[in-house]
Design a protein around this motif. Sequence first.
Motif, mmCIF file in Angstrom:
data_model
loop_
_atom_site.group_PDB
_atom_site.id
_atom_site.type_symbol
_atom_site.label_atom_id
_atom_site.label_comp_id
_atom_site.label_asym_id
_atom_site.label_seq_id
_atom_site.Cartn_x
_atom_site.Cartn_y
_atom_site.Cartn_z
ATOM 1 N N PHE A 44 0.827 -1.220 0.000
ATOM 2 C CA PHE A 44 0.000 0.000 0.000
ATOM 3 C C PHE A 44 0.860 1.268 0.000
ATOM 4 O O PHE A 44 0.638 2.156 0.838
ATOM 5 N N PRO A 45 1.846 1.402 -0.861
ATOM 6 C CA PRO A 45 2.722 2.583 -0.810
ATOM 7 C C PRO A 45 1.937 3.888 -0.994
ATOM 8 O O PRO A 45 1.198 4.051 -1.961
ATOM 9 N N GLY A 46 2.059 4.785 -0.002
ATOM 10 C CA GLY A 46 1.377 6.075 -0.079
ATOM 11 C C GLY A 46 -0.115 6.010 0.160
ATOM 12 O O GLY A 46 -0.802 7.032 0.056
ATOM 13 N N GLU A 47 -0.634 4.822 0.541
ATOM 14 C CA GLU A 47 -2.076 4.670 0.687
ATOM 15 C C GLU A 47 -2.480 4.123 2.054
ATOM 16 O O GLU A 47 -3.603 3.657 2.238
ATOM 17 N N GLU A 143 -10.619 8.950 4.150
ATOM 18 C CA GLU A 143 -10.787 9.183 2.712
ATOM 19 C C GLU A 143 -9.412 9.316 2.053
ATOM 20 O O GLU A 143 -8.558 10.061 2.534
ATOM 21 N N GLY A 144 -9.196 8.588 0.979
ATOM 22 C CA GLY A 144 -7.919 8.638 0.276
ATOM 23 C C GLY A 144 -6.956 7.538 0.685
ATOM 24 O O GLY A 144 -5.905 7.377 0.062
ATOM 25 N N PHE A 145 -7.291 6.787 1.725
ATOM 26 C CA PHE A 145 -6.447 5.674 2.158
ATOM 27 C C PHE A 145 -7.116 4.344 1.803
ATOM 28 O O PHE A 145 -8.329 4.206 1.940
ATOM 29 N N SER A 146 -6.314 3.388 1.380
ATOM 30 C CA SER A 146 -6.850 2.063 1.062
ATOM 31 C C SER A 146 -6.571 1.062 2.174
ATOM 32 O O SER A 146 -7.065 -0.063 2.132
ATOM 33 N N GLU A 167 -6.960 -7.943 7.501
ATOM 34 C CA GLU A 167 -8.398 -8.185 7.492
ATOM 35 C C GLU A 167 -9.090 -7.102 6.682
ATOM 36 O O GLU A 167 -8.604 -5.974 6.576
ATOM 37 N N ALA A 168 -10.201 -7.462 6.094
ATOM 38 C CA ALA A 168 -10.950 -6.515 5.270
ATOM 39 C C ALA A 168 -11.860 -5.658 6.134
ATOM 40 O O ALA A 168 -12.432 -6.127 7.115
ATOM 41 N N GLU A 169 -11.980 -4.396 5.772
ATOM 42 C CA GLU A 169 -12.904 -3.452 6.409
ATOM 43 C C GLU A 169 -13.622 -2.759 5.272
ATOM 44 O O GLU A 169 -13.194 -1.722 4.795
ATOM 45 N N GLY A 170 -14.705 -3.389 4.794
ATOM 46 C CA GLY A 170 -15.321 -2.895 3.568
ATOM 47 C C GLY A 170 -14.353 -3.131 2.420
ATOM 48 O O GLY A 170 -13.870 -4.243 2.217
ATOM 49 N N THR A 171 -14.028 -2.079 1.695
ATOM 50 C CA THR A 171 -13.066 -2.209 0.601
ATOM 51 C C THR A 171 -11.641 -1.919 1.056
ATOM 52 O O THR A 171 -10.709 -2.085 0.285
ATOM 53 N N ARG A 172 -11.474 -1.487 2.304
ATOM 54 C CA ARG A 172 -10.138 -1.223 2.839
ATOM 55 C C ARG A 172 -9.578 -2.471 3.521
ATOM 56 O O ARG A 172 -10.309 -3.380 3.886
ATOM 57 N N ILE A 173 -8.256 -2.441 3.708
ATOM 58 C CA ILE A 173 -7.579 -3.525 4.413
ATOM 59 C C ILE A 173 -6.982 -2.970 5.704
ATOM 60 O O ILE A 173 -6.328 -1.922 5.693
#
Length: 252
Positions: A44-47, A143-146, A167-173
């Motif tokens: 996740f570089p920069g995210e 917002e803006g982070f994955s 672990e998944a949190e919606g579409t984020r990890i």
Amino acid sequence: MALDALKLDVDPDEAAEARARDLSARYANATAEQAIDAALNDIFPGEIALVSSFGAESAVLLKLVADIDRHVPVVFLDTGKLFGETLRYRDKLVDLFGLTDVRSIKPVPARLAEVDPDGGLWLRDNDTCCHIRKVEPLTFAMEGFSAWFTGRKRFQAETRSKLQLFEAEGTRIKVNPLAGWSSAEIKAFRAKHDLPAHPLVAEGFLSIGCMPCTDRVAEGEDERAGRWRGAAKTECGIHLGLVGRELDGSGI
């Protein structure tokens, strides 16, 4: 054409869950440092951000991340109900680790005026209080982070006993580098690096949140037993989905 249509049918949440399972398997034998380095620089570089309460055990993860990149965004939820000791501890750790991007996120004033005008919502409805003071502000902050780092560990409570590295949190990890660490390992790391303790730990507060909803922990209790003492609530809700599912289940 058929392949393109198939791709469009993939549910984003399911894709995130599959990715989290794959990452957990791939890095199953990684140290916390290796997992953090991979998340920051390869996956996740920069995210990715670090969400920290600057609580009883926060110094460990903050140091591990800062040793790799002290410029990582650190999100701190300043609910307006925190202990003064926590705010001073935050400032102390920021200076100690040289953190350059700590974002203290506060509730939206208009929401407080609408839902908690007298500041006593925690007495009447602690789920909604957590929602407007933690869940909603974090939703905007992310917002803006994955992806985001958390400092949760399996030993802290029964609700966290099956915590995975990813672990998944919606579409984020969510990345939990300390998931498998024991209490003894946390203490040994703190001692080895001479990390300052949160001042309230010496007074028996082993998991520290908002002042009205944090109590001392008795010997033999889970570390989080002092949170929302006397209520059927054990989590603030930010780890139950950033869409506002603030009811009890699994938090910071």
